[in-house]
Design a protein around this motif. Structure first.
Motif, short mmCIF file in Angstrom:
data_model
loop_
_atom_site.label_atom_id
_atom_site.label_comp_id
_atom_site.label_asym_id
_atom_site.label_seq_id
_atom_site.Cartn_x
_atom_site.Cartn_y
_atom_site.Cartn_z
N PHE A 66 101.69 25.38 -46.25
CA PHE A 66 100.81 24.94 -44.68
C PHE A 66 101.27 23.56 -45.64
CE2 PHE A 66 98.71 23.29 -41.68
CZ PHE A 66 99.10 23.71 -40.30
N PRO A 67 102.47 23.25 -46.17
CA PRO A 67 103.25 21.88 -46.14
C PRO A 67 103.20 20.71 -44.63
CG PRO A 67 105.03 23.31 -45.93
CD PRO A 67 103.94 24.00 -45.63
N GLY A 68 103.78 19.03 -45.18
CA GLY A 68 103.59 18.67 -44.06
C GLY A 68 105.20 18.73 -43.19
N TYR A 69 105.65 17.78 -41.95
CA TYR A 69 106.17 18.23 -41.63
C TYR A 69 107.74 17.41 -41.89
CZ TYR A 69 109.46 16.56 -37.41
OH TYR A 69 110.48 16.77 -36.25
N ARG A 70 107.92 16.62 -42.76
CA ARG A 70 109.19 16.00 -43.40
C ARG A 70 109.39 17.67 -44.58
NH1 ARG A 70 108.80 11.47 -46.91
NH2 ARG A 70 106.25 12.56 -47.44
#
Length: 419
Positions: free
Chosen positions: A239-243
């Motif tokens: 569930f990584p960041g938007y970038r």
């Protein structure tokens, strides 16, 4: 610590506890000078007892032995277990211990999640495998799929320096400082460098809450942007960041074969839900998604093109990317990258189900709302995390659990979560 590529290393991939435990226990037991171990989880089961025996053998053989456990991840060690280690001269440090009101452990966001071992400054181990029986196949359906690497060469000296800096930083805040320094054994001087053992270039990358807050994620992003042929990421908690999501989508759209191996049989129910909320966004961009279904996936590895890969402790979720203390090894070596790539290819072919947009169905109603909120949460949480208190790591002598620990395979999920 400066992040730099170091040449002349040799790596061996170790899959699951069946390959990892015999190697690390043998190296520890035969140590002549020094053993330093960091682990998130240490259970008093058959694996924990084997580690205890190896540490005691090393200490009785004259080695200085330090092991650091996380207070949140390893809460149930008995006085018999810890007392035997202390009696042999092993120093057991607890990361960020504190009161447990009503049996609760409040340091969920203050976790030392690294898994590192350095022996005699000659060999090191880094990966995602904890010292617990649920990393062995005979544990049953809940046995974890995971990886570590055995390292020989100059990178070992870098990892050794890091571990000693972490001990020194944590002990700066000990309440019984004088007692610990009086009991400190002398370590025979070692050369500043370790001679080359192979041909691999490598980098030891860590994440903390002060100087290196996003180093692991940053190196992932650099590799994703540079990829021209393939990207394979196998990660337990995705569930990584938007970038990160944006760069994966860009890579797929420019023709890179982007594949994710995620949990199909998660050890926590919300894991699949959280990742699943991003599936439509990724699939629509051309990312291929595989769910590993033989048992819970616990690995944190990736392969990019023909000569870049990483193995370590860092998940790709808010906890690992914004809160936990993590450690990964990044390797530039064609032969080792091919070994890991072949392992992941085999996983996708024989033990995974590929997820397609057709199998997911149309995204509408409440699932659409959830997906929208989840996707935009990934844009905000790194910024929110910066406003939370950044704790000072403390190491104190490990204290036994107030309650009798449960042995073998009967451990509950509370301490085992997200190891």
């Amino acid at each position: 610590m400066e992040r730099r590529w170091i040449s002349g290393n040799d790596f061996t991939l170790l899959e699951n506890g069946e390959e990892f435990f015999p190697r690390v226990f043998d190296c520890i037991a035969k140590a002549r000078r020094e053993v330093v171990v960091e682990t998130f989880i240490l259970f008093e089961d058959k694996v924990g007892l084997q580690l205890k025996a190896a540490l005691i053998a090393a200490a009785k053989g004259g080695a200085q032995v330090d092991i650091t456990i996380d207070d949140w991840g390893s809460p149930d060690l008995s006085e018999d277990f810890l007392g035997a280690l202390r009696a042999a001269g092993v120093r057991v440090h607890s990361f960020n211990p504190g009161p447990r009101p009503f049996g609760l452990r409040p340091h969920l966001l203050r976790r030392m999640h690294r898994k590192i071992a350095v022996i005699d400054r000659e060999v090191a181990f880094v990966g995602g495998i904890n010292y617990s029986a649920d990393h062995l196949g005979d544990y049953g359906p809940e046995a974890k799929q995971d990886y570590a690497v055995e390292i020989h060469g100059p990178l070992v000296a870098e990892i050794h320096r890091f571990c000693h800096a972490a001990l020194a930083e944590g002990q700066r805040y000990q309440r019984e400082k004088r007692q610990w320094w009086r009991s400190r054994k002398h370590i025979r001087a070692a050369p500043d460098s370790v001679p080359p053992q192979g041909s691999a270039d490598a980098m030891f990358v860590t994440r903390d809450n002060r100087q290196h807050t996003n180093d692991i994620e940053r190196h992932y992003l650099i590799a994703i942007r540079s990829a021209r042929k393939r990207i394979v990421i196998a990660n337990a908690y995705f569930f990584p960041g938007y970038r990160f999501i944006k760069e994966l989508k860009r890579a797929a759209r420019r023709g890179v074969d982007v594949r994710l191996i995620l949990q199909g049989q998660p050890d926590m129910a919300f894991v699949k839900t959280a990742a699943g909320m991003l599936y439509h966004h990724l699939l629509h961009a051309g990312v291929r998604i595989y769910e590993y279904c033989e048992r819970p996936l616990h690995g944190k590895v990736a392969v990019m093109d023909d000569d870049w890969c990483t193995v370590g402790s860092s998940n790709l979720d808010p906890m690992s990317l914004s809160f936990n203390l993590e450690a990964n090894v990044i390797i530039r070596d064609r032969a080792f990258t091919q070994t890991l790539a072949s392992n992941l290819d085999k996983l996708m072919c024989s033990a995974c189900n590929e997820i397609t947009e057709q199998s997911l169905g149309e995204l509408k109603g409440w699932p659409l709302v959830q997906s929208f909120l989840a996707y935009h949460f990934t844009r905000r949480y790194p910024r929110w995390a910066q406003w939370l208190p950044r704790h000072v790591p403390r190491l104190l002598p490990a204290a036994p659990s107030a309650s009798k620990p449960v042995l073998s395979t009967a451990f509950g999920d509370t301490a085992r979560e997200k190891g």
